[in-house]
Structure formats: C-alpha cells, structure tokens
Scaffold this motif. Sequence first.
Motif, short mmCIF file in Angstrom:
data_model
loop_
_atom_site.label_atom_id
_atom_site.label_comp_id
_atom_site.label_asym_id
_atom_site.label_seq_id
_atom_site.Cartn_x
_atom_site.Cartn_y
_atom_site.Cartn_z
N ASP A 1 5.83 3.93 8.76
CA ASP A 1 5.18 2.64 8.50
C ASP A 1 4.21 2.71 7.33
O ASP A 1 4.03 1.73 6.60
CB ASP A 1 4.44 2.17 9.76
N GLU A 2 3.58 3.88 7.14
CA GLU A 2 2.65 4.04 6.04
C GLU A 2 3.39 3.92 4.70
O GLU A 2 2.91 3.27 3.76
CB GLU A 2 1.94 5.40 6.12
N LYS A 3 4.56 4.54 4.61
CA LYS A 3 5.35 4.44 3.39
C LYS A 3 5.80 3.00 3.15
O LYS A 3 5.81 2.52 2.01
CB LYS A 3 6.56 5.37 3.48
N LEU A 4 6.16 2.32 4.21
CA LEU A 4 6.62 0.94 4.07
C LEU A 4 5.49 0.00 3.66
O LEU A 4 5.71 -0.97 2.93
CB LEU A 4 7.25 0.47 5.38
N ALA A 5 4.28 0.31 4.11
CA ALA A 5 3.13 -0.50 3.68
C ALA A 5 2.95 -0.41 2.18
O ALA A 5 2.63 -1.40 1.50
CB ALA A 5 1.87 -0.04 4.41
N LEU A 6 3.15 0.78 1.62
CA LEU A 6 3.07 0.95 0.17
C LEU A 6 4.16 0.13 -0.52
O LEU A 6 3.92 -0.49 -1.56
CB LEU A 6 3.21 2.43 -0.18
N CYS A 7 5.36 0.14 0.05
CA CYS A 7 6.45 -0.63 -0.54
C CYS A 7 6.13 -2.12 -0.56
O CYS A 7 6.43 -2.82 -1.54
CB CYS A 7 7.74 -0.39 0.25
N ARG A 8 5.52 -2.62 0.50
CA ARG A 8 5.12 -4.03 0.53
C ARG A 8 4.10 -4.32 -0.57
O ARG A 8 4.16 -5.37 -1.23
CB ARG A 8 4.55 -4.40 1.90
#
Length: 326
Positions: A174-181
């Motif tokens: 989820d941390e990586k996906l937050a960066l993508c957002r």
Amino acid sequence: MRAVICSSFDQPETLTVETVPDPVAAAGEIVVEVHAAGVNFPDALMVMGQYQVRPPLPFTPGGEAAGVISAVGPGVSHLQVGQRVVVFTRTGAFAERLCAPASSATPIPESLSFEVAATLPLAFGTAMHALIDRAKIAKGETLLVLGASGGVGLAAVMIGKALGARVIAAASTDEKLALCRTHGADDVINYTTESLRDRVKAITNGLGPDVICDPVGGDLTELAFRSIAWGGRHLVIGFAGGAIPSLPLNLPLLKGASVVGVFWGSFEQREPVANARHLSQLMDWVVNGTISPVVSARYALHESASALRAMLERRVVGKVVVVATH
C-alpha cells in the motif's frame, strides 16, 4: 580517480573501489566529471554476468550519469568544457569520471539537478519508448502498470498520465501504491492482497486495459494478459520478478491482442534521433512540472553494492543514484 571495479561476474558484494588512471578523451569523445549516476536493474545483472551483454572484465558498472564536461577530444565541436550533460554509456558511470562518445551526451538545463537528470535515460527513456513507439498509446486509453513503484514502472505512470491515459498502478504494498497515486495513478491494485484479474475487471467495467506495461514478468504476466482488452498491447520490458514467463499463444489469438517487445538499449542505438527527441521531451516535462522523478536514496561509490542489492531485492522505490564526491 576512484572507480567501482567488477573483476569477475559475481554478486554485487564482490565489487571493489579502486584508484585508476583518469580517462583521456580520444577523437569524438568527452570526459565527464560524474556528479550522479543512475542505478538500474540491468547494472546488477551485468555485474553477475546475467545480462544480454557481457562487457570485458574488468569493467566499471553503471550505464547513465550526469555531470560536467571536463575535457573534449579532437573533432568534438558541439560540446564544450564546463557544460552540464547527461550521458548513457552502458558501463563506466560508477566512477568519479568517465569517458563517453560525444554523441551519447545531451545538455541539461541549469534548473535540472544532476541527480534527477541521471535518472532519465534508461528508466524514463524505456517507458517513453514503450508507450509512444511500441504501444502507440492514445489519449483516453487505459494503461495498467505492473511493478508500478519501480524505476520503469513509476516512469510509466507519470508518462502515461502526461500522454492522457487512464492509469492503473499495480504494486506489492500500500505504501508503494500511495506513491503511485501521488504521481498520477487514477486507480491502484495491491496484487499481494487482492486478485489482480478481479480488480482490473472491476476498475475497467470488464473491458480490460488497452496497454499493459510489464517490467516484472513471472506469474503476473499471464494474469495481466488474461485481463487485456480486445486489441490490447502487452509491453514486455523486463523480468524484475526473476522468472521469464511462458504465455499460452491462444490468449493473444482470443483477445486479438499483441505481445510487444521493448528493448530500449537497441532502440537508443538504432534510432538515436528519436531517442534524443524523447529525452528532450522528458527534460521539458521535468522542468515544467508535468513529471517529477523520484530519487528515493543516494549511495556513495563505496556503497554501490548496497544499491545494486536493493535493486535485486526489489526494495527500490522510484530511482536511486550513486553520487561521486569531488
């Protein structure tokens, strides 16, 4: 000068930092005082002898660098000492200075940091070539990016948005996906906790993505391809997941879809004018804020093995650089 030396094809931890003679520019070459060198997955594979190209031993790893020209060889008239440039050389970048063909150098604006400039040629160049030249992605199409927080993946997220695509980012935390957002992803999928196929189907109302950017390989490739839209393009970029997948060929038939190879290194050699145009566009986008490359960690020359190990273990978010001190 100091340089990282690979004396045998082995694990990154066998690399050493040694004092070697300063490079001298021959005809058509320049010497660059390196301020930052980008770290890429192929660098690690090359050190271990597992890349498509095996350089003669010993060699200095690192394929891209940004710095200041300290010398020009005979016949070089379009570049000059003191000019800020970024170069792609395949090897030699993990050093205080490197010698490079003048044709490989692109001037960089004063407003662009050396660290950011050093991240552009390979990862962003690959994503640019993949989406524009190979996928011919169109505004309004849906792009699924696997390994979306890595160097090529995050670059594809940013470039996809810049080109007007709807971007779905898929990553392992989820941390990586937050960066993508933060960098433009419209939707995200955590493929360690969610079904990739089910989520893609739900997000796209059953239509699937028009383009899949795949620098990961492994089991994710077939899962993603089974979700692709009619007439879709699956971009085969690399195998950071470790395994090279086998794809049942009835799937492209049933989907009317294409499996498209992306080899930026060959493109850069065969079509230098087109590649230079892409790099110029990327620098314009960085300067005007359309894209914002992420440099998540900086390593000294003697820490190059740690940088490559982080790359191999897929712990890198965005890009990392090796910084030479002068």
